[in-house]
Motif scaffolding. Structure first.
Motif, PDB file in Angstrom:
ATOM      1  N   ARG A  35       0.823  -1.215   0.000  1.00  0.00           N
ATOM      2  CA  ARG A  35       0.000   0.000   0.000  1.00  0.00           C
ATOM      3  C   ARG A  35       0.853   1.259   0.000  1.00  0.00           C
ATOM      4  N   LEU A  36       2.116   1.133   0.382  1.00  0.00           N
ATOM      5  CA  LEU A  36       3.012   2.289   0.369  1.00  0.00           C
ATOM      6  C   LEU A  36       3.337   2.743  -1.052  1.00  0.00           C
ATOM      7  N   LEU A  37       3.162   1.871  -2.012  1.00  0.00           N
ATOM      8  CA  LEU A  37       3.420   2.257  -3.400  1.00  0.00           C
ATOM      9  C   LEU A  37       2.496   3.389  -3.829  1.00  0.00           C
ATOM     10  N   ASP A  38       1.261   3.364  -3.372  1.00  0.00           N
ATOM     11  CA  ASP A  38       0.306   4.430  -3.685  1.00  0.00           C
ATOM     12  C   ASP A  38       0.392   5.593  -2.700  1.00  0.00           C
ATOM     13  N   TYR A  39       0.709   5.288  -1.453  1.00  0.00           N
ATOM     14  CA  TYR A  39       0.740   6.306  -0.398  1.00  0.00           C
ATOM     15  C   TYR A  39       2.027   6.167   0.424  1.00  0.00           C
ATOM     16  N   PRO A  40       3.176   6.501  -0.141  1.00  0.00           N
ATOM     17  CA  PRO A  40       4.446   6.252   0.555  1.00  0.00           C
ATOM     18  C   PRO A  40       4.611   7.028   1.861  1.00  0.00           C
ATOM     19  N   ARG A  41       3.927   8.137   1.996  1.00  0.00           N
ATOM     20  CA  ARG A  41       4.093   8.946   3.203  1.00  0.00           C
ATOM     21  C   ARG A  41       2.944   8.765   4.200  1.00  0.00           C
ATOM     22  N   ILE A  42       2.242   7.645   4.096  1.00  0.00           N
ATOM     23  CA  ILE A  42       1.125   7.370   5.005  1.00  0.00           C
ATOM     24  C   ILE A  42       1.631   7.098   6.429  1.00  0.00           C
ATOM     25  N   GLY A  43       2.839   6.607   6.541  1.00  0.00           N
ATOM     26  CA  GLY A  43       3.387   6.282   7.858  1.00  0.00           C
ATOM     27  C   GLY A  43       3.830   7.518   8.611  1.00  0.00           C
ATOM     28  N   GLU A  44       3.862   7.392   9.927  1.00  0.00           N
ATOM     29  CA  GLU A  44       4.316   8.483  10.794  1.00  0.00           C
ATOM     30  C   GLU A  44       5.799   8.752  10.557  1.00  0.00           C
TER      31      GLU A  44
ATOM     32  N   ILE B 162       4.885   2.292  10.129  1.00  0.00           N
ATOM     33  CA  ILE B 162       3.486   1.917  10.064  1.00  0.00           C
ATOM     34  C   ILE B 162       3.278   0.781  11.063  1.00  0.00           C
ATOM     35  N   ILE B 163       2.056   0.693  11.551  1.00  0.00           N
ATOM     36  CA  ILE B 163       1.689  -0.386  12.458  1.00  0.00           C
ATOM     37  C   ILE B 163       0.768  -1.328  11.688  1.00  0.00           C
ATOM     38  N   VAL B 164       1.130  -2.597  11.671  1.00  0.00           N
ATOM     39  CA  VAL B 164       0.336  -3.623  10.995  1.00  0.00           C
ATOM     40  C   VAL B 164      -0.020  -4.659  12.056  1.00  0.00           C
ATOM     41  N   GLY B 165      -1.274  -4.637  12.482  1.00  0.00           N
ATOM     42  CA  GLY B 165      -1.671  -5.519  13.578  1.00  0.00           C
ATOM     43  C   GLY B 165      -0.899  -5.143  14.825  1.00  0.00           C
TER      44      GLY B 165
ATOM     45  N   TYR C 198       2.429  -5.319  14.957  1.00  0.00           N
ATOM     46  CA  TYR C 198       3.807  -5.209  14.497  1.00  0.00           C
ATOM     47  C   TYR C 198       4.106  -3.813  13.988  1.00  0.00           C
ATOM     48  N   GLU C 199       5.313  -3.347  14.284  1.00  0.00           N
ATOM     49  CA  GLU C 199       5.786  -2.068  13.770  1.00  0.00           C
ATOM     50  C   GLU C 199       6.748  -2.343  12.623  1.00  0.00           C
ATOM     51  N   MET C 200       6.534  -1.611  11.543  1.00  0.00           N
ATOM     52  CA  MET C 200       7.422  -1.719  10.384  1.00  0.00           C
ATOM     53  C   MET C 200       8.024  -0.339  10.137  1.00  0.00           C
ATOM     54  N   ARG C 201       9.338  -0.282  10.042  1.00  0.00           N
ATOM     55  CA  ARG C 201      10.012   0.986   9.743  1.00  0.00           C
ATOM     56  C   ARG C 201      10.563   0.933   8.330  1.00  0.00           C
ATOM     57  N   TYR C 202      10.449   2.075   7.663  1.00  0.00           N
ATOM     58  CA  TYR C 202      10.905   2.159   6.286  1.00  0.00           C
ATOM     59  C   TYR C 202      11.487   3.528   6.002  1.00  0.00           C
ATOM     60  N   GLU C 203      12.263   3.590   4.936  1.00  0.00           N
ATOM     61  CA  GLU C 203      12.890   4.839   4.517  1.00  0.00           C
ATOM     62  C   GLU C 203      12.539   5.103   3.061  1.00  0.00           C
ATOM     63  N   ILE C 204      12.225   6.352   2.768  1.00  0.00           N
ATOM     64  CA  ILE C 204      11.988   6.763   1.393  1.00  0.00           C
ATOM     65  C   ILE C 204      13.249   7.486   0.924  1.00  0.00           C
ATOM     66  N   ALA C 205      13.861   6.973  -0.127  1.00  0.00           N
ATOM     67  CA  ALA C 205      15.097   7.568  -0.648  1.00  0.00           C
ATOM     68  C   ALA C 205      15.253   7.205  -2.113  1.00  0.00           C
ATOM     69  N   ALA C 206      15.574   8.186  -2.924  1.00  0.00           N
ATOM     70  CA  ALA C 206      15.886   7.978  -4.345  1.00  0.00           C
ATOM     71  C   ALA C 206      14.806   7.175  -5.074  1.00  0.00           C
ATOM     72  N   GLY C 207      13.542   7.511  -4.820  1.00  0.00           N
ATOM     73  CA  GLY C 207      12.449   6.838  -5.519  1.00  0.00           C
ATOM     74  C   GLY C 207      12.206   5.403  -5.095  1.00  0.00           C
ATOM     75  N   THR C 208      12.782   5.011  -3.949  1.00  0.00           N
ATOM     76  CA  THR C 208      12.636   3.632  -3.456  1.00  0.00           C
ATOM     77  C   THR C 208      12.155   3.670  -2.013  1.00  0.00           C
ATOM     78  N   ILE C 209      11.316   2.716  -1.658  1.00  0.00           N
ATOM     79  CA  ILE C 209      10.885   2.528  -0.278  1.00  0.00           C
ATOM     80  C   ILE C 209      11.685   1.346   0.262  1.00  0.00           C
ATOM     81  N   PHE C 210      12.588   1.629   1.178  1.00  0.00           N
ATOM     82  CA  PHE C 210      13.430   0.593   1.771  1.00  0.00           C
ATOM     83  C   PHE C 210      12.795   0.131   3.079  1.00  0.00           C
ATOM     84  N   MET C 211      12.417  -1.138   3.145  1.00  0.00           N
ATOM     85  CA  MET C 211      11.894  -1.707   4.383  1.00  0.00           C
ATOM     86  C   MET C 211      13.107  -1.986   5.271  1.00  0.00           C
TER      87      MET C 211
END
Length: 97
Positions: A41-50, A63-66, A68-81
């Motif tokens: 879902r981050l592909l459509d809304y990459p900045r949805i997370g806090e 983002i919180i999924v159930g 679980y906490e998932m941390r990601y970085e947006i850099a150079a057109g890529t979302i790095f989990m």
């Protein structure tokens, strides 16, 4: 944009499955699959997370999924989990980057 899993985030999924698998194999598979697809879902809304201001100038979000906490970085057109863990785990993100 595209999604790329870091080796640490991939290892977190494996660790989670190894932890839950012996107790509840079906639940383990279901949770791991849910977490593996959650970033789609981050592909459509990459900045949805806090946004986590402590990591500026990097754009690290969570983002919180159930439970679980998932941390990601947006850099150079890529979302790095980056990492993921159960919210009850005591984790120190800075020391694990």
């Amino acid at each position: 944009m595209k999604i790329q899993w870091t080796s640490k985030a991939s290892s977190d999924l494996v660790r989670l499955h190894e932890h839950l698998g012996p107790v509840a194999p079906e639940a383990a598979a279901r949770v791991v699959q849910q977490l593996a697809h959650a970033p789609d879902r981050l592909l459509d809304y990459p900045r949805i997370g806090e946004k986590l201001e402590a990591y500026e100038p990097r754009e690290i979000r969570r983002i919180i999924v159930g439970n679980y906490e998932m941390r990601y970085e947006i850099a150079a057109g890529t979302i790095f989990m980056l990492r993921l863990w159960h919210c009850r785990e005591n984790r120190n993100f800075e020391s694990e980057q």
